[in-house]
Design a protein around this motif. Sequence first.
Motif, short mmCIF file in Angstrom:
data_model
loop_
_atom_site.label_atom_id
_atom_site.label_comp_id
_atom_site.label_asym_id
_atom_site.label_seq_id
_atom_site.Cartn_x
_atom_site.Cartn_y
_atom_site.Cartn_z
N ASP A 26 0.83 -1.21 0.00
CA ASP A 26 0.00 0.00 0.00
C ASP A 26 0.86 1.26 0.00
OD1 ASP A 26 -2.68 -1.30 2.09
OD2 ASP A 26 -2.29 -1.42 -0.05
N SER A 27 1.99 1.21 0.65
CA SER A 27 2.80 2.42 0.76
C SER A 27 3.87 2.41 -0.31
CB SER A 27 3.46 2.50 2.13
OG SER A 27 4.27 1.36 2.32
N GLY A 28 3.53 2.94 -1.45
CA GLY A 28 4.57 3.12 -2.45
C GLY A 28 4.37 2.31 -3.71
N ASN A 80 2.06 0.62 -4.84
CA ASN A 80 0.70 0.46 -5.31
C ASN A 80 0.46 1.45 -6.44
OD1 ASN A 80 -1.77 -0.67 -5.29
ND2 ASN A 80 -2.43 0.21 -3.36
N GLY A 121 5.13 11.18 -6.08
CA GLY A 121 4.99 11.46 -4.65
C GLY A 121 6.22 11.06 -3.86
N MET A 150 7.76 6.57 -7.37
CA MET A 150 6.55 5.93 -6.86
C MET A 150 5.46 6.96 -6.62
SD MET A 150 8.56 3.40 -4.26
CE MET A 150 9.54 4.76 -3.70
N ASN A 151 4.24 6.47 -6.47
CA ASN A 151 3.09 7.37 -6.28
C ASN A 151 3.08 8.44 -7.37
OD1 ASN A 151 2.72 5.89 -3.95
ND2 ASN A 151 3.54 7.46 -2.61
N LYS A 196 2.03 11.03 -10.03
CA LYS A 196 0.85 11.90 -10.10
C LYS A 196 0.05 11.57 -11.36
CE LYS A 196 2.40 14.30 -6.54
NZ LYS A 196 3.36 15.39 -6.55
#
Length: 179
Positions: free
Chosen positions: A66-68, A70, A99, A143-144, A146
């Motif tokens: 979940d952290s990264g 995903n 992010g 990662m994450n 935008k």
Amino acid sequence: MKGFRLLAIAACAVSIILSACSTPAADGGITVKDQWARPSALPAPTATPKAGMSAAMTNTMSTSMDSGMNGPVSAAYMTIQNGSSKADRLISVVTSAAGAAEVHETYSQDNGMMGMRPVQGGLEIPANGSVMLKPGSYHIMLMNLKDQLKEGQTIKLSLTFASGKKIDVDAPVKQMTGM
Ligand SMILES: [Cu+2]
């Protein structure tokens, strides 16, 4: 100081004759060249929790997913040269396109598969040496994201080194070639 400047101009003039004077991304001893990023892709399928795993392991797996990792991810590559007689370290990367950005290395896992992990303590750029970030080796993990990264776009990356140097580069998004 004046003498040093003249020397720098002379050195630059010589390098124009030899090849091209290096990109504007030069700051002191550190130079960045050949930077690029690959189009975004979904992360490789991650192992699913198996029977027999503890609740904590399953929990850790879903948390790390979940952290990264995903959603779409990408990676940026470049060659970082250090023209000074002191080693330096790339300690952080920031980009408005993602992010989170981390310096990663790839390694062989116990099961023979390739994995990747953050480089602890930053990526060392040896004195009078260079490090090439390339697919299958060191890379800047984005990662994450935008937005999806597509060929033809350009992303801005801000690199910070342990010496305090900051270098901004524009990295074109393109497919890898000749790898
Ligand atoms: Cu990575």
